[in-house]
Write an enzyme that holds these catalytic residues in place. Structure first.
Site, PDB file in Angstrom:
ATOM      1  N   GLY A  63       0.903  -1.257  -0.060  1.00 22.58           N
ATOM      2  CA  GLY A  63      -0.270  -0.106  -0.119  1.00 22.58           C
ATOM      3  C   GLY A  63       0.942   1.157  -0.121  1.00 22.58           C
ATOM      4  N   TRP A  67       1.066   7.590   4.654  1.00 20.02           N
ATOM      5  CA  TRP A  67       2.021   7.069   5.652  1.00 20.02           C
ATOM      6  C   TRP A  67       2.714   5.848   5.334  1.00 20.02           C
ATOM      7  CZ3 TRP A  67       5.160   7.610   9.015  1.00 20.02           C
ATOM      8  CH2 TRP A  67       5.060   6.985  10.166  1.00 20.02           C
ATOM      9  N   GLY A  68       2.124   4.894   4.321  1.00 21.26           N
ATOM     10  CA  GLY A  68       2.651   3.774   3.843  1.00 21.26           C
ATOM     11  C   GLY A  68       3.876   3.984   3.050  1.00 21.26           C
ATOM     12  N   LYS A 300     -10.076   7.912  17.406  1.00 18.16           N
ATOM     13  CA  LYS A 300      -9.841   9.423  17.474  1.00 18.16           C
ATOM     14  C   LYS A 300     -10.060  10.050  15.875  1.00 18.16           C
ATOM     15  CE  LYS A 300      -5.745   8.899  14.718  1.00 18.16           C
ATOM     16  NZ  LYS A 300      -5.358   9.398  13.211  1.00 18.16           N
ATOM     17  N   ARG A 362      -6.393  14.299   7.908  1.00 18.20           N
ATOM     18  CA  ARG A 362      -7.342  14.168   6.640  1.00 18.20           C
ATOM     19  C   ARG A 362      -8.597  13.900   7.165  1.00 18.20           C
ATOM     20  NH1 ARG A 362      -5.118   8.415   3.832  1.00 18.20           N
ATOM     21  NH2 ARG A 362      -3.407   9.223   4.832  1.00 18.20           N
ATOM     22  N   ASN A 363      -8.857  13.424   8.256  1.00 16.84           N
ATOM     23  CA  ASN A 363     -10.312  13.248   8.609  1.00 16.84           C
ATOM     24  C   ASN A 363     -11.033  14.552   9.054  1.00 16.84           C
ATOM     25  OD1 ASN A 363     -10.972  10.168   8.950  1.00 16.84           O
ATOM     26  ND2 ASN A 363      -8.790  10.362   9.479  1.00 16.84           N
TER      27      ASN A 363
END
Length: 477
Positions: A63, A67-68, A300, A362-363
């Site tokens: 992926g 972050w990956g 979170k 991003r959320n």
């Protein structure tokens, strides 16, 4: 200026080849890692994994989200120069095209960074970005990743990486696998991977970076985490699977902002891996409580979406955001008491991870854009330039679980049993907005301003004064 002239001018740049480090590990090692220390850490991990002299240690990222990709690039920068001892590669699906506007922006990023520009010219790769900017060529995500550009993080160029688009080729001999997939894709991909591992004698080590959960209602309501999905799909024992998380933003970590993370799992692997992953600007601690930390990482994201909505709807009112923060943290603490036998140990990591997500995650961005009307729910939860918004599915999973009557707790005022979700009004509202789509984003403000809302302190006191812990939620003995 035509293409030939532009390329000619660019090619006249003075190129200092001595600046390029072996193994395409440019930049970070110069200021961070002492090569001798890095090689010693690598040799120590190789010995632990039983690697003979001359055998490569194969590390594979699965992926290529933000972050990956950053995680794989950090390893490449730290250890990529030891090419006879370790190979680091990353898998992503082929065929994802880069649209014209993104290609134009990518070209601007390249030309704003002299080091990146020099590198591409030196590798004879610059022309394709010129052609893509002009619309004469279509770039693909796996193609630009080889040059060090993540589609979900265009403004942060990475080091070049070895990219593999065939999953079997990527994983068949992997010693360490890094799961950078969204939780919603983890099971499917690792079920395919399991077919390529049937002849293996030893199980690989798997480190999951994924923050998300699924809900299961049988035989009792419980949470399924990505590490559990991986174990079930591949039959790799849980003792070989770890979770790494922390309060961080991928692009900032790659730009060497100081960061902390925590790797969770069995002592046999978490301690040596914490040492292997640790860098001067990226400190990795270790902990035995894998599943609970993993679940908190997903929790979170739920409340970050609501925070983004509140910020957008109140024109970034500090007062409104603080009111929301007080209520959402009280709900998270309340839920933590249901999930963990010693919830106080999680409060620090949970709040730190929540804080950074509210600031720049991003959320929170998704909630903000949704409330502003700049994106819609019909677009789904995989957004161009951002990737998967993990909090959406987590809202559904947490609400579905906590609304089960079998988990009922005493209502503090009405003297009757209620499902835990009934004491989490923000979670309930987010569920109605994002999953059921019964309410507009503005409903989050109505929930905050409801005169019947209790003091958030009361919710915390309720959780602390009752035996709320439900080990069945995490399938604990």
């Amino acid at each position: 200026m035509n293409i030939s002239t532009e390329i000619c001018i660019r090619s006249k740049l003075s190129i200092d080849n001595t600046k390029e480090m072996a193994g395409s590990s440019e930049g970070l090692n110069d200021s961070g890692n002492n090569l001798a220390v890095a090689e010693e850490k690598l040799d120590e991990l190789r010995r632990l994994l039983g690697k003979a002299e001359g055998d490569q240690l194969n590390i594979v990222g699965i992926g290529a989200g933000a972050w990956g990709s950053v995680f794989a690039a950090l390893l490449q920068n730290a250890y990529g120069q030891f090419r006879e001892k370790v190979q680091i590669r990353i898998w992503r699906r082929p065929g994802r095209s880069v649209d014209r506007s993104t290609a134009e922006h990518l070209f601007e990023v390249i030309n704003s960074r002299e080091d990146i520009l020099r590198r591409l010219i030196r590798r004879c790769a610059y022309l394709k970005y010129v052609e893509a900017r002009l619309g004469d060529r279509v770039l693909h995500a796996d193609e630009i990743l080889k040059d060090g550009f993540c589609l979900n993080m265009i403004d942060t160029p990475l080091c070049p990486m070895k990219v593999v688009t065939n999953l079997q080729e990527a994983v068949w001999d992997a010693d360490i696998v890094i799961n950078g997939l969204p939780s919603t894709e983890t099971r499917e991909v690792f079920e395919e991977i399991s077919r390529y591992w049937k002849e293996r004698r030893m199980s690989p080590i798997i480190i999951s970076l994924t923050k998300g959960i699924e809900a299961a209602l049988e035989p009792v309501p419980h949470i399924i985490t990505p590490t559990q999905m991986i174990s079930r799909a591949t039959e790799v024992p849980m003792e070989n699977i770890l979770y790494l998380g922390g309060p961080n933003i991928a692009s900032e970590i790659y730009n060497m902002e100081y960061a902390n993370a925590r790797i969770c799992g069995t002592e046999k692997w978490r301690k040596p891996l914490a040492k292997f992953l640790r860098q001067p600007h990226f400190i990795v601690w270790d902990n035995s409580d894998l599943v609970t930390h993993e679940v908190m990482g997903g929790l979170k994201n739920v409340y970050a979406i609501g925070a983004g909505m509140v910020a957008a709807l109140t024109n970034e009112s500090a007062t409104s955001k603080s009111v929301y923060f007080a209520h959402c943290t009280s709900e998270m603490i309340f839920i933590t008491h249901l999930l963990a036998e010693e919830p106080e140990k999680l409060s620090g990591p949970l709040l730190a991870d929540t804080y950074v997500t509210l600031l720049k995650g991003r959320n929170a961005w998704y909630g903000h854009m949704l409330a502003k009307g700049l994106i819609s729910l019909e677009m789904g939860d995989s957004i161009k330039g951002k990737g998967m918004i993990q909090g959406v599915s987590a809202v559904g999973a947490f609400y579905e679980l906590l609304s089960q009557a079998s988990l009922s707790i005493p209502h503090p005022e009405e003297n009757k049993p209620v499902a835990p979700a009934e004491l989490c009004p923000i979670l309930k509202t987010l569920y109605k907005i994002l999953i059921k789509r019964e309410l507009p984003s503005q409903a989050i403000l109505q929930t905050l301003r409801d005169e019947t809302m209790n003091d958030p302190r009361d919710r915390i006191e309720i959780a602390q004064s009752h035996a709320f812990y439900r080990p069945s939620l995490l399938r604990q003995p």
